[in-house]
Design a protein around this motif. Structure first.
Motif, PDB file in Angstrom:
ATOM      1  N   ARG A 234       0.883  -1.269  -0.241  1.00 60.11           N
ATOM      2  CA  ARG A 234       0.039  -0.153  -0.031  1.00 60.11           C
ATOM      3  C   ARG A 234       0.989   1.420   0.075  1.00 60.11           C
ATOM      4  O   ARG A 234       2.209   1.304   0.443  1.00 60.11           O
ATOM      5  N   PRO A 235       0.555   2.267  -0.434  1.00 61.84           N
ATOM      6  CA  PRO A 235       0.958   3.600  -0.491  1.00 61.84           C
ATOM      7  C   PRO A 235       1.747   4.040   1.105  1.00 61.84           C
ATOM      8  O   PRO A 235       3.010   4.326   1.138  1.00 61.84           O
ATOM      9  N   SER A 236       0.885   3.970   2.017  1.00 63.59           N
ATOM     10  CA  SER A 236       1.413   4.166   3.344  1.00 63.59           C
ATOM     11  C   SER A 236       2.519   3.384   3.711  1.00 63.59           C
ATOM     12  O   SER A 236       3.461   3.477   4.405  1.00 63.59           O
ATOM     13  N   GLU A 237       2.417   1.865   3.342  1.00 63.75           N
ATOM     14  CA  GLU A 237       3.675   1.130   3.463  1.00 63.75           C
ATOM     15  C   GLU A 237       4.896   1.391   2.785  1.00 63.75           C
ATOM     16  O   GLU A 237       5.883   1.024   3.165  1.00 63.75           O
ATOM     17  N   GLN A 238       4.800   1.801   1.371  1.00 63.36           N
ATOM     18  CA  GLN A 238       5.992   2.024   0.479  1.00 63.36           C
ATOM     19  C   GLN A 238       6.619   3.282   1.175  1.00 63.36           C
ATOM     20  O   GLN A 238       7.759   3.456   1.150  1.00 63.36           O
ATOM     21  N   ARG A 239       5.774   4.337   1.405  1.00 62.78           N
ATOM     22  CA  ARG A 239       6.409   5.595   2.209  1.00 62.78           C
ATOM     23  C   ARG A 239       7.214   5.217   3.362  1.00 62.78           C
ATOM     24  O   ARG A 239       8.424   5.877   3.542  1.00 62.78           O
ATOM     25  N   LEU A 240       6.710   4.440   4.451  1.00 62.86           N
ATOM     26  CA  LEU A 240       7.513   4.010   5.511  1.00 62.86           C
ATOM     27  C   LEU A 240       8.788   3.274   4.906  1.00 62.86           C
ATOM     28  O   LEU A 240       9.876   3.558   5.388  1.00 62.86           O
ATOM     29  N   LEU A 241       8.687   2.469   4.197  1.00 63.92           N
ATOM     30  CA  LEU A 241       9.942   1.420   3.611  1.00 63.92           C
ATOM     31  C   LEU A 241      10.667   2.554   2.953  1.00 63.92           C
ATOM     32  O   LEU A 241      12.175   2.360   3.183  1.00 63.92           O
ATOM     33  N   LEU A 242      10.488   3.416   2.113  1.00 71.00           N
ATOM     34  CA  LEU A 242      11.288   4.417   1.472  1.00 71.00           C
ATOM     35  C   LEU A 242      12.135   5.157   2.327  1.00 71.00           C
ATOM     36  O   LEU A 242      13.427   5.340   2.337  1.00 71.00           O
ATOM     37  N   ALA A 243      11.430   5.677   3.609  1.00 71.52           N
ATOM     38  CA  ALA A 243      11.966   6.253   4.579  1.00 71.52           C
ATOM     39  C   ALA A 243      13.176   5.421   5.366  1.00 71.52           C
ATOM     40  O   ALA A 243      14.127   6.093   5.792  1.00 71.52           O
ATOM     41  N   ALA A 244      12.585   4.351   5.576  1.00 70.55           N
ATOM     42  CA  ALA A 244      13.553   3.272   6.425  1.00 70.55           C
ATOM     43  C   ALA A 244      14.826   2.993   5.457  1.00 70.55           C
ATOM     44  O   ALA A 244      15.729   2.883   6.225  1.00 70.55           O
ATOM     45  N   LEU A 245      14.733   3.032   4.246  1.00 73.66           N
ATOM     46  CA  LEU A 245      15.885   2.865   3.414  1.00 73.66           C
ATOM     47  C   LEU A 245      17.149   3.665   3.632  1.00 73.66           C
ATOM     48  O   LEU A 245      18.298   3.524   3.372  1.00 73.66           O
ATOM     49  N   CYS A 246      16.680   4.818   4.114  1.00 70.39           N
ATOM     50  CA  CYS A 246      17.560   5.962   4.346  1.00 70.39           C
ATOM     51  C   CYS A 246      18.173   5.995   5.762  1.00 70.39           C
ATOM     52  O   CYS A 246      18.939   6.433   6.212  1.00 70.39           O
ATOM     53  N   GLY A 247      17.886   4.793   6.617  1.00 70.30           N
ATOM     54  CA  GLY A 247      18.273   4.771   8.038  1.00 70.30           C
ATOM     55  C   GLY A 247      17.343   5.279   8.963  1.00 70.30           C
ATOM     56  O   GLY A 247      16.409   6.130   8.991  1.00 70.30           O
ATOM     57  N   GLY A 248      17.608   5.138  10.174  1.00 73.23           N
ATOM     58  CA  GLY A 248      16.917   5.682  11.413  1.00 73.23           C
ATOM     59  C   GLY A 248      15.923   4.753  12.076  1.00 73.23           C
ATOM     60  O   GLY A 248      15.704   3.724  11.689  1.00 73.23           O
ATOM     61  N   THR A 249      15.827   5.079  13.217  1.00 71.82           N
ATOM     62  CA  THR A 249      15.099   4.207  14.259  1.00 71.82           C
ATOM     63  C   THR A 249      13.408   4.622  13.782  1.00 71.82           C
ATOM     64  O   THR A 249      13.174   5.563  13.215  1.00 71.82           O
ATOM     65  N   GLU A 251      11.495   5.874  15.800  1.00 73.85           N
ATOM     66  CA  GLU A 251      11.013   7.329  16.399  1.00 73.85           C
ATOM     67  C   GLU A 251      11.541   8.281  15.132  1.00 73.85           C
ATOM     68  O   GLU A 251      10.757   9.200  14.907  1.00 73.85           O
ATOM     69  N   ASP A 252      12.573   8.169  14.605  1.00 72.83           N
ATOM     70  CA  ASP A 252      13.153   9.133  13.419  1.00 72.83           C
ATOM     71  C   ASP A 252      11.998   8.809  12.273  1.00 72.83           C
ATOM     72  O   ASP A 252      11.650   9.864  11.633  1.00 72.83           O
ATOM     73  N   LEU A 253      11.581   7.628  11.775  1.00 73.03           N
ATOM     74  CA  LEU A 253      10.609   7.554  10.889  1.00 73.03           C
ATOM     75  C   LEU A 253       9.368   8.446  11.280  1.00 73.03           C
ATOM     76  O   LEU A 253       8.663   8.791  10.325  1.00 73.03           O
ATOM     77  N   ALA A 254       8.897   8.069  12.297  1.00 65.71           N
ATOM     78  CA  ALA A 254       7.422   8.780  12.803  1.00 65.71           C
ATOM     79  C   ALA A 254       7.784  10.338  12.707  1.00 65.71           C
ATOM     80  O   ALA A 254       6.911  10.982  12.099  1.00 65.71           O
ATOM     81  N   ASP A 255       8.798  10.878  13.061  1.00 70.86           N
ATOM     82  CA  ASP A 255       9.146  12.455  12.755  1.00 70.86           C
ATOM     83  C   ASP A 255       9.328  12.501  11.309  1.00 70.86           C
ATOM     84  O   ASP A 255       8.784  13.659  11.147  1.00 70.86           O
ATOM     85  N   ILE A 259       3.797  11.076  11.796  1.00 67.85           N
ATOM     86  CA  ILE A 259       2.963  10.157  12.106  1.00 67.85           C
ATOM     87  C   ILE A 259       3.416   9.884  13.548  1.00 67.85           C
ATOM     88  O   ILE A 259       4.542  10.033  13.680  1.00 67.85           O
ATOM     89  N   SER A 260       2.530   8.913  14.175  1.00 70.82           N
ATOM     90  CA  SER A 260       2.793   8.719  15.480  1.00 70.82           C
ATOM     91  C   SER A 260       3.644   7.416  15.674  1.00 70.82           C
ATOM     92  O   SER A 260       3.858   6.739  14.453  1.00 70.82           O
ATOM     93  N   LEU A 261       4.269   7.182  16.482  1.00 74.31           N
ATOM     94  CA  LEU A 261       5.239   5.695  16.905  1.00 74.31           C
ATOM     95  C   LEU A 261       4.167   4.626  16.606  1.00 74.31           C
ATOM     96  O   LEU A 261       4.808   3.397  16.108  1.00 74.31           O
ATOM     97  N   SER A 262       3.136   4.701  17.199  1.00 80.00           N
ATOM     98  CA  SER A 262       2.266   3.511  17.159  1.00 80.00           C
ATOM     99  C   SER A 262       2.010   3.179  15.750  1.00 80.00           C
ATOM    100  O   SER A 262       1.531   1.993  15.450  1.00 80.00           O
ATOM    101  N   ALA A 263       1.695   4.334  15.102  1.00 74.25           N
ATOM    102  CA  ALA A 263       1.372   4.071  13.516  1.00 74.25           C
ATOM    103  C   ALA A 263       2.413   3.449  12.788  1.00 74.25           C
ATOM    104  O   ALA A 263       2.303   2.638  11.955  1.00 74.25           O
TER     105      ALA A 263
END
Length: 320
Positions: A234-249, A251-255, A259-263
């Protein structure tokens, strides 16, 4: 000290336009359109039809922008118009069209549909390196690598762009691109003018999927190496993965994604469940007994991200 690539953000746009304006080759091409460019780019950030990057040179004293890139997926009609002589500068033309409410860029739905069936036309809107970084080979190498990474995994049908420097023109040609004939718009394997003359005259460099097949193994040929996605993310899943590929925790991804950490955690669970239905080996449910939950989660994440770096098609918009 190193060169880092990231997505262009709203606060980068003024600096990016200033780099274009100060460039002795690119600035004059825009004329009055330069005053509209910032607002146009701001309006397109986040669109699936716009691909933008910022290159930062990081050192102990902070980060400096040393390169910017912007490309667009455009309609078949507009692409044919660009390829029909006499040529024009694509960037100013797109800028004027968007300002007048007649944008040639595809809608998000059109991007998803074309990326699933038929293919996409790519126009390299601009790529620029400020004068202070022109002598840094690592910046030019990073620009080329970043362009490839931004477009790998898409079903690219054809690509067009302009030269921005003598060195760039020659390098682009060596990488497998061709020139367009100013007579009939066909692809030719030579320059009709000297590099200096070309830079001051509207021209196009590019290649089609059909022609790229004869250039497999070249830098540009790899852009057309496409495989259909398997996971249906899904688009929301792709956005998270694209951000995760740049590194970070998380918490960093939420920022980063606002979106919230729980999201973030909920989206990871959704991703793992979806991927497990197609490739369970990428997201093993359990690791060794002695590992804790955190280590198991880290292992799954690293394994999945490593796969996605080699299969970027999973992170590109597609019709579901």
């Amino acid at each position: 000290m190193y060169v880092r690539c990231r997505a262009m953000r709203p606060h980068d746009v003024c600096k990016a336009v200033a780099i274009i304006a100060a460039d002795p080759v690119l600035g004059p091409r825009y004329g009055n359109a330069l005053g509209e460019l910032g607002a146009v780019w701001l309006s397109l950030l986040g669109s699936e039809a716009a691909r933008s990057i910022i290159l930062e040179y990081s050192s102990g004293t902070g980060a400096e922008i040393v390169g910017i890139g912007f490309s667009a997926f455009v309609s078949d009609d507009f692409f044919r118009e660009l390829k029909t002589p006499p040529f024009c500068w694509a960037g100013p033309k797109i800028t004027h069209r968007v300002t007048r409410g007649a944008s040639p860029l595809l809608t998000n739905k059109q991007v998803r549909d074309a990326n699933s069936n038929g293919g996409l036309n790519v126009v390299v809107w601009e790529g620029a390196v400020p004068a202070t970084a022109q002598c840094m080979p690592e910046v030019h190498n990073a620009m080329l690598a970043s362009f490839l990474e931004q477009h790998r995994g898409f079903l690219v049908k054809e690509m067009l762009g302009h030269g921005t420097s003598v060195v760039g023109l020659e390098a682009t040609f060596r990488m497998g691109n061709l020139f367009l004939s100013s007579v009939d718009g066909s692809y030719i394997a030579y320059m009709e003018k000297t590099p200096q003359e070309l830079l001051s005259t509207p021209h196009f460099i590019g290649i089609s999927r059909e022609l790229a097949r004869s250039r497999l193994g070249t830098w540009i040929g790899s852009l057309f190496d496409y495989h259909a996605p398997r996971f249906g993310l899904r688009p929301s899943e792709q956005r998270l993965l694209l951000a995760a590929l740049c590194g970070g925790t998380d918490e960093d991804l939420a920022d980063e994604l606002s979106i919230s950490l729980s999201a973030v955690k909920k989206t990871w669970r959704s991703i793992y469940e979806r991927v497990a239905g197609y490739a369970a080996e990428l997201v093993p449910i359990s690791a060794s007994v002695r590992d804790g939950a955190a280590e198991r989660g880290k292992e799954k994440k690293q394994r999945l991200l490593a796969y996605l770096r080699e299969h970027p098609e999973e992170l590109r918009p597609a019709a579901l």
